[in-house]
Design an enzyme around this catalytic site. Sequence first.
Site, short mmCIF file in Angstrom:
data_model
loop_
_atom_site.label_atom_id
_atom_site.label_comp_id
_atom_site.label_asym_id
_atom_site.label_seq_id
_atom_site.Cartn_x
_atom_site.Cartn_y
_atom_site.Cartn_z
N ASP A 150 11.36 0.48 1.99
CA ASP A 150 9.93 0.42 1.78
C ASP A 150 9.33 1.56 1.18
O ASP A 150 8.00 1.75 0.93
CB ASP A 150 9.11 -0.06 3.35
CG ASP A 150 7.75 -0.29 2.81
OD1 ASP A 150 7.36 -1.00 2.15
OD2 ASP A 150 6.92 0.00 3.64
N LEU A 180 0.33 -3.20 3.05
CA LEU A 180 -0.61 -2.84 2.10
C LEU A 180 0.31 -1.98 1.14
O LEU A 180 -0.50 -1.58 -0.08
CB LEU A 180 -1.64 -2.56 2.41
CG LEU A 180 -2.67 -3.43 3.39
CD1 LEU A 180 -3.81 -2.74 3.87
CD2 LEU A 180 -2.96 -4.77 2.42
N ARG A 181 1.32 -1.38 1.23
CA ARG A 181 1.89 -0.40 0.47
C ARG A 181 2.35 -0.96 -0.93
O ARG A 181 2.16 -0.48 -2.03
CB ARG A 181 3.30 0.09 1.01
CG ARG A 181 3.71 1.48 0.29
CD ARG A 181 4.87 2.05 1.27
NE ARG A 181 4.26 2.88 2.19
CZ ARG A 181 4.56 2.71 3.50
NH1 ARG A 181 5.41 1.72 3.62
NH2 ARG A 181 4.07 3.71 4.29
N GLY A 182 2.43 -2.47 -1.04
CA GLY A 182 2.71 -3.02 -2.30
C GLY A 182 1.60 -3.03 -3.41
O GLY A 182 1.55 -2.84 -4.46
N THR A 212 1.29 0.71 -4.31
CA THR A 212 2.19 1.20 -5.40
C THR A 212 1.93 0.41 -6.74
O THR A 212 2.25 0.76 -7.70
CB THR A 212 3.52 0.80 -4.84
OG1 THR A 212 3.67 1.56 -3.82
CG2 THR A 212 4.38 1.28 -5.99
#
Length: 340
Positions: free
Chosen positions: A190, A271-273, A276
């Site tokens: 991740d 929410l990192r998707g 990014t």
Amino acid sequence: MTPFPFTAIVGQDQMKQAMILTAIDPSIGGVLVMGDRGTGKSTAVRALAGLLPKIRAVEGCPVNSPRLRDVPEWVDTAGTRVVQRATPVIDLPLGAAEDRVTGALDIERALTKGEKAFQPGLLAQANRGYLYVDEVNLLEDHIVDLLLDVAQSGENVVEREGLSIRHPARFVLVGSGNPEEGELRPQLLDRFGLMVDVASPTDVETRIEVIRRRDAFEANRAAFLRRWKPFEDSQRRAILDARKHLAGVETTDDTLRDCAELCIALGSDGLRGELTLLKAARAQAAYEGATRIGRDHLRQIAAMALQHRLRRDPMDDAGSAIRIHRLLDEVFGPLADAAE
């Protein structure tokens, strides 16, 4: 030694695109490249670093501090001049001891001079550059934990043997590996901003061109570099122009909604998707000279930004990239109708 020119690498367009985007905006979070051996993974990262302009750093500073006031207080060997040096590319080998990675007590100095001093490790050397880990999926768990901590904080902290040391450790993390040899821990997976799959070319002409260029490079390195210098200079200018243009790229509410709806449809964790996806699309827009992020930019980078963040679907045996492209059409509409 001058690396093989980045622009002379045959094919592997997604891998090169991902590395260019992280050069434009290092906060994207690095690149994970998974695939066959001998597909140019290590060649590409060294070539990209060689393509970038030199960094300004205090002479002799082990953490590449850009200004005298930024040199850590434990450093007593740095000079007073700011010099130019190549963007560092540091290899983190499998089996490296923790002390080698983080740094530790300088035993030689302790024994010869009776002084307690810090010997910087690989994380210090990689600051403001690239940390490259080949066969990253085979890293030992305690080294993975170290990388996770540093990736989160941007700082390396060493507290052992009477030492208490802190120094910046911000770098573009590039990992490569063969998926047949094992999977990455989800926490480390991740942390990579982008992920691409590479494979050996299957058509004869492409393989011939790979051999031809590599053979020419090894036979007469100087002549080969001269031939590709105009292409390298053009690529360098494009990256630098994109860096300057990055802050001016407009992000509309519609783009934010697109990012959120796509990630919800894909069922990506956390929410990192979205973050990014947004950063990579902005870098792609800046690279193309666009004034705002469009759906075409999201389409270009969605697979590499999201495929490693999907939950596995036992009812769908399609690859992650295929699932993403399929859902792009469902969320954004068919490509012909989604042009900006």
